[in-house]
Design a protein around this motif. Structure first.
Motif, PDB file in Angstrom:
ATOM      1  N   ASP A   1       0.866  -1.181   0.000  1.00  0.00           N
ATOM      2  CA  ASP A   1       0.000   0.000   0.000  1.00  0.00           C
ATOM      3  C   ASP A   1       0.902   1.229   0.000  1.00  0.00           C
ATOM      4  N   LEU A   2       1.062   1.859  -1.153  1.00  0.00           N
ATOM      5  CA  LEU A   2       2.010   2.960  -1.279  1.00  0.00           C
ATOM      6  C   LEU A   2       1.579   4.206  -0.513  1.00  0.00           C
ATOM      7  N   VAL A   3       0.284   4.477  -0.446  1.00  0.00           N
ATOM      8  CA  VAL A   3      -0.180   5.646   0.298  1.00  0.00           C
ATOM      9  C   VAL A   3       0.049   5.445   1.791  1.00  0.00           C
ATOM     10  N   ARG A   4      -0.206   4.257   2.273  1.00  0.00           N
ATOM     11  CA  ARG A   4       0.063   3.943   3.678  1.00  0.00           C
ATOM     12  C   ARG A   4       1.551   4.129   3.987  1.00  0.00           C
ATOM     13  N   GLU A   5       2.411   3.648   3.083  1.00  0.00           N
ATOM     14  CA  GLU A   5       3.850   3.817   3.284  1.00  0.00           C
ATOM     15  C   GLU A   5       4.242   5.289   3.255  1.00  0.00           C
ATOM     16  N   GLN A   6       3.611   6.064   2.397  1.00  0.00           N
ATOM     17  CA  GLN A   6       3.876   7.501   2.355  1.00  0.00           C
ATOM     18  C   GLN A   6       3.628   8.151   3.720  1.00  0.00           C
ATOM     19  N   ILE A   7       2.506   7.811   4.300  1.00  0.00           N
ATOM     20  CA  ILE A   7       2.133   8.407   5.587  1.00  0.00           C
ATOM     21  C   ILE A   7       3.081   7.928   6.689  1.00  0.00           C
ATOM     22  N   ARG A   8       3.461   6.664   6.662  1.00  0.00           N
ATOM     23  CA  ARG A   8       4.403   6.125   7.641  1.00  0.00           C
ATOM     24  C   ARG A   8       5.754   6.836   7.538  1.00  0.00           C
ATOM     25  N   VAL A   9       6.245   6.974   6.309  1.00  0.00           N
ATOM     26  CA  VAL A   9       7.538   7.633   6.107  1.00  0.00           C
ATOM     27  C   VAL A   9       7.482   9.087   6.579  1.00  0.00           C
ATOM     28  N   ALA A  10       6.406   9.785   6.234  1.00  0.00           N
ATOM     29  CA  ALA A  10       6.261  11.180   6.649  1.00  0.00           C
ATOM     30  C   ALA A  10       6.183  11.305   8.169  1.00  0.00           C
ATOM     31  N   SER A  11       5.683  10.266   8.820  1.00  0.00           N
ATOM     32  CA  SER A  11       5.589  10.265  10.286  1.00  0.00           C
ATOM     33  C   SER A  11       6.910   9.917  10.951  1.00  0.00           C
ATOM     34  N   GLY A  12       7.948   9.657  10.150  1.00  0.00           N
ATOM     35  CA  GLY A  12       9.275   9.372  10.702  1.00  0.00           C
ATOM     36  C   GLY A  12       9.573   7.903  10.895  1.00  0.00           C
ATOM     37  N   LEU A  13       8.676   7.010  10.451  1.00  0.00           N
ATOM     38  CA  LEU A  13       8.890   5.577  10.618  1.00  0.00           C
ATOM     39  C   LEU A  13       9.733   5.021   9.464  1.00  0.00           C
ATOM     40  N   GLU A  14      10.323   3.871   9.690  1.00  0.00           N
ATOM     41  CA  GLU A  14      11.056   3.196   8.631  1.00  0.00           C
ATOM     42  C   GLU A  14      10.088   2.496   7.687  1.00  0.00           C
ATOM     43  N   LEU A  15      10.559   2.226   6.463  1.00  0.00           N
ATOM     44  CA  LEU A  15       9.757   1.425   5.543  1.00  0.00           C
ATOM     45  C   LEU A  15       9.413   0.091   6.194  1.00  0.00           C
ATOM     46  N   SER A  16       8.250  -0.421   5.877  1.00  0.00           N
ATOM     47  CA  SER A  16       7.818  -1.689   6.470  1.00  0.00           C
ATOM     48  C   SER A  16       8.371  -2.890   5.712  1.00  0.00           C
ATOM     49  N   PHE A  17       9.209  -2.648   4.685  1.00  0.00           N
ATOM     50  CA  PHE A  17       9.772  -3.738   3.887  1.00  0.00           C
ATOM     51  C   PHE A  17      11.146  -3.309   3.362  1.00  0.00           C
ATOM     52  N   THR A  18      11.918  -4.294   2.910  1.00  0.00           N
ATOM     53  CA  THR A  18      13.233  -4.039   2.322  1.00  0.00           C
ATOM     54  C   THR A  18      13.209  -4.429   0.845  1.00  0.00           C
ATOM     55  N   GLN A  19      14.330  -4.198   0.160  1.00  0.00           N
ATOM     56  CA  GLN A  19      14.393  -4.577  -1.256  1.00  0.00           C
ATOM     57  C   GLN A  19      14.206  -6.076  -1.430  1.00  0.00           C
ATOM     58  N   ASP A  20      14.747  -6.849  -0.507  1.00  0.00           N
ATOM     59  CA  ASP A  20      14.611  -8.308  -0.609  1.00  0.00           C
ATOM     60  C   ASP A  20      13.183  -8.777  -0.384  1.00  0.00           C
ATOM     61  N   ASP A  21      12.367  -7.941   0.292  1.00  0.00           N
ATOM     62  CA  ASP A  21      10.982  -8.312   0.557  1.00  0.00           C
ATOM     63  C   ASP A  21      10.068  -8.087  -0.648  1.00  0.00           C
ATOM     64  N   VAL A  22      10.530  -7.288  -1.612  1.00  0.00           N
ATOM     65  CA  VAL A  22       9.685  -6.975  -2.771  1.00  0.00           C
ATOM     66  C   VAL A  22       9.501  -8.233  -3.614  1.00  0.00           C
ATOM     67  N   ASP A  23       8.267  -8.672  -3.725  1.00  0.00           N
ATOM     68  CA  ASP A  23       7.941  -9.912  -4.436  1.00  0.00           C
ATOM     69  C   ASP A  23       6.813  -9.610  -5.414  1.00  0.00           C
ATOM     70  N   LEU A  24       7.167  -9.425  -6.680  1.00  0.00           N
ATOM     71  CA  LEU A  24       6.191  -9.028  -7.684  1.00  0.00           C
ATOM     72  C   LEU A  24       5.546 -10.259  -8.299  1.00  0.00           C
ATOM     73  N   ARG A  25       4.221 -10.291  -8.269  1.00  0.00           N
ATOM     74  CA  ARG A  25       3.481 -11.456  -8.753  1.00  0.00           C
ATOM     75  C   ARG A  25       2.361 -11.050  -9.704  1.00  0.00           C
ATOM     76  N   GLY A  26       2.244 -11.820 -10.784  1.00  0.00           N
ATOM     77  CA  GLY A  26       1.137 -11.617 -11.700  1.00  0.00           C
ATOM     78  C   GLY A  26       1.283 -10.377 -12.552  1.00  0.00           C
ATOM     79  N   TRP A  27       0.142  -9.874 -13.044  1.00  0.00           N
ATOM     80  CA  TRP A  27       0.116  -8.747 -13.971  1.00  0.00           C
ATOM     81  C   TRP A  27      -1.067  -7.837 -13.611  1.00  0.00           C
ATOM     82  N   ALA A  28      -0.847  -6.539 -13.659  1.00  0.00           N
ATOM     83  CA  ALA A  28      -1.918  -5.591 -13.369  1.00  0.00           C
ATOM     84  C   ALA A  28      -2.040  -4.587 -14.500  1.00  0.00           C
TER      85      ALA A  28
END
Length: 599
Positions: free
Chosen positions: A306-333
């Protein structure tokens, strides 16, 4: 974590952010213009404040009013959405100087990347090359001519502080340069409040591939896959997908690393998109959008982030909830932008109006991000995006089939939309094979002749069938003994039947026009407005000799400028409009006496 967020925007992106706030338990504050007082984002928000005005300049681009509302509401965060102030350094700085969090990158990063000229320089410093172009703003059309003569034609003039194709003009020859620059500057000023432009080489068969990036304030930075946005008209996207078709894995990896390098090089954090042109196996840095993109949902569907949720978390001073290794792209949109436009055989004319009925499709892997509901009005003064229809499938073929099914299932009545054209595009062999480019649609590869804006084939209702307009009534009320001055919007008939507050005479009902066309709308040489809008420029005068196809005036609607051309050769007999005048669809603009009649 932030506790109250003001959304400095409107339409579907305001709705998107409000919903993210609700899920996070954060209070949401909407702002609205006169025309948006009953809109969906206002109805959903916890609080809403009037900006006044109708046009974007009078409302959503009124910095002082927005800053006043931030203070009044007690918001501790501001989300700019996209468009309007989303890439405006001065606005971001004005927010942060008040101790309020700007949900986006630091102003310094916007300053570097929001200006496409300085962003080119920054990308080169990070080792990422762009398409050959100027690194200084244009001051005259002569500079465009010099660049074209040196690098070859065609060239592209682009707004330095904008995006979405607005303020962009393709120049095919030297004699077009001066008019193209003036038009690009005019459109850029209306859309972004800045008219600076630059010029670059225009690639003849590129694909538009962009990389989603996001970073936090603790030094963590990742890329979340690419999107292909090559189906465009007027340099604005119609269909987006993730991942990009026929895209080599090694190029994907190199592009992701390049996007992160460019972002880190300017001290960026929060969500952003680094855009590239991809042609003949090579990619070139195009620009960086220092904001959330319209097409972000396709990345969300294949990544589960959820990119908007991550935006708000980052703006609030929190770290990203995932790392590059956590990115798992599946399927097609895939996503289609449902715009209030009549495809009109390929002309794609803005078509504002009232939505009589809107029922989005449902089903597995189907998502609707909309800014309007049944009964809402799409105004000529704002962007024509009604909403976005997004689907997910296990592979590209499944995604295409699911999107076609969803389009056919969607009900939208009362306005024209781009959906019939998008359905045809999805079925075209070039698109199915992933062999399209950014100029593919406008090269007549797709036969759009006869394509209208109605999936069901229905026609717009006559103007006399519109919902009754409302008028303002200012009244005093008491709530628990406390006096408030409030404004009510009531139907004209009700206002006419009863006296206004204080005994003032009631407003007289407005007289409706019997028809939209005026006197000579049907005759050859009678040039009528193709849509509702505002006349920006009149290029002819009474007595002028014109050729068929020659531009007689420029009409601006939904933040886009549209050339209105003569349909016959002859002599101008009447000019019925002037610059700055608002016109309705079918209103008579210019009358031309055909050559044969004049002779």
């Amino acid at each position: 974590m932030l506790t109250k967020i003001l959304i400095a925007n409107r339409g579907e992106i305001a709705v998107r952010v409000i919903r993210a706030c609700q899920e996070l338990g954060i209070a949401s504050v909407a702002v609205y213009s006169e025309l948006d007082r009953d809109s969906l984002h206002v109805r959903l928000a916890d609080e809403a404040y009037a900006l006044g005005g109708q046009t974007a300049a009078e409302s959503y681009l009124n910095t002082d009013k927005i800053l006043e509302i931030i203070e009044r509401s007690g918001a501790d965060g501001v989300h700019p959405g996209y468009g309007f102030f989303s890439e405006n350094t001065d606005f971001a700085r004005a927010i942060t100087e008040r101790g309020v969090t700007f949900i986006g990158p630091p102003p310094e990063a916007i300053e570097v990347m929001g200006d496409k000229v300085s962003s080119r320089i920054a990308a080169e410093k990070a080792g990422v090359s762009g398409v050959p172009g100027t690194t200084e703003f244009l001051t005259s059309g002569d500079e465009v001519v010099d660049f074209g003569n040196a690098h070859g034609w065609p060239v592209a003039i682009k707004a330095a502080y904008g995006g979405g194709g607005r303020g962009m003009r393709v120049v095919n020859a030297a004699d077009e340069a001066h008019a193209a620059l003036a038009s690009a500057q005019s459109e850029a000023l209306k859309g972004f409040g800045r008219d600076e432009c630059y010029v670059e080489r225009y690639l003849t068969h590129p694909r538009h591939v962009e990389m989603q990036v996001i970073g936090d304030q603790h030094g963590n930075f990742v890329w979340v896959g690419e999107r292909d946005c090559s189906v465009q008209r007027r340099h604005q996207k119609l269909i987006e997908e993730a991942p990009a078709p026929n895209f080599p894995p090694e190029v994907r990896q190199a592009m992701g690393e390049a996007a992160v390098a460019v972002s880190r090089g300017c001290g960026y954090y929060n969500a952003g998109t680094v855009e590239f042109l991809f042609q003949d196996g090579e990619f070139y840095f195009l620009e960086m959008n220092t904001r959330l993109q319209v097409e972000h949902p396709v990345t969300e569907l294949i990544s589960g982030i959820d990119l908007v949720r991550e935006q708000i978390r980052v703006a609030s001073g929190l770290e990203l909830s995932f790392t590059q290794d956590d990115v798992d792209l599946r399927g097609w949109a895939m996503e289609v932008r449902v715009n209030a436009e009549n495809p009109a055989g390929g002309a794609f004319l803005p078509a504002p109006g009232k939505i009589d009925r809107l029922v989005p499709p449902q089903g597995f892997g189907t998502r609707w991000d909309g800014g309007y509901e049944s009964g809402d009005e799409v105004s000529q003064f704002y962007d024509n995006l009604v909403g976005k229809l997004i689907v997910w499938g296990s592979d590209r073929t499944t995604a295409i089939d699911r999107l076609k099914r969803a389009i056919r299932e969607m009900t939208i009545e009362g306005i024209d939309t781009t959906l019939p054209a998008q359905l045809l595009i999805l079925e075209h062999p070039d698109f199915v094979a992933g062999e399209h480019a950014t100029n593919w649609l406008e090269s007549d590869a797709v036969d759009l002749s006869g394509v209208t804006g109605r999936l069901g084939g229905g026609e717009p209702e006559a103007e006399g069938d519109e919902a009754e307009p409302k008028v303002r009534r200012d009244v005093d009320v008491e709530v628990n003994g406390k006096r408030f001055a409030v404004s009510l919007w009531v139907p004209e008939s009700a206002a006419a039947a009863a006296p206004a507050a204080g005994g003032a005479p009631a407003a007289k009902p407005r007289t409706r026009r019997a028809g939209a066309g005026g006197g000579a709308a049907g005759g050859s040489g009678s040039i009528a407005a193709p849509m509702q809008g505002t006349i920006v420029k009149v290029d002819v005068a009474v007595g002028d000799t014109v050729a068929a196809g020659q531009v007689v005036c420029v009409l601006e609607a939904m933040k886009m400028e549209n050339n209105v051309a003569a349909d016959v050769a002859g002599t101008v007999a009447e000019v019925k409009v002037e610059a700055g005048q608002a016109v309705g669809s079918g209103d008579l603009l210019v009358v031309i006496t055909p050559e044969a009649a004049a002779g």
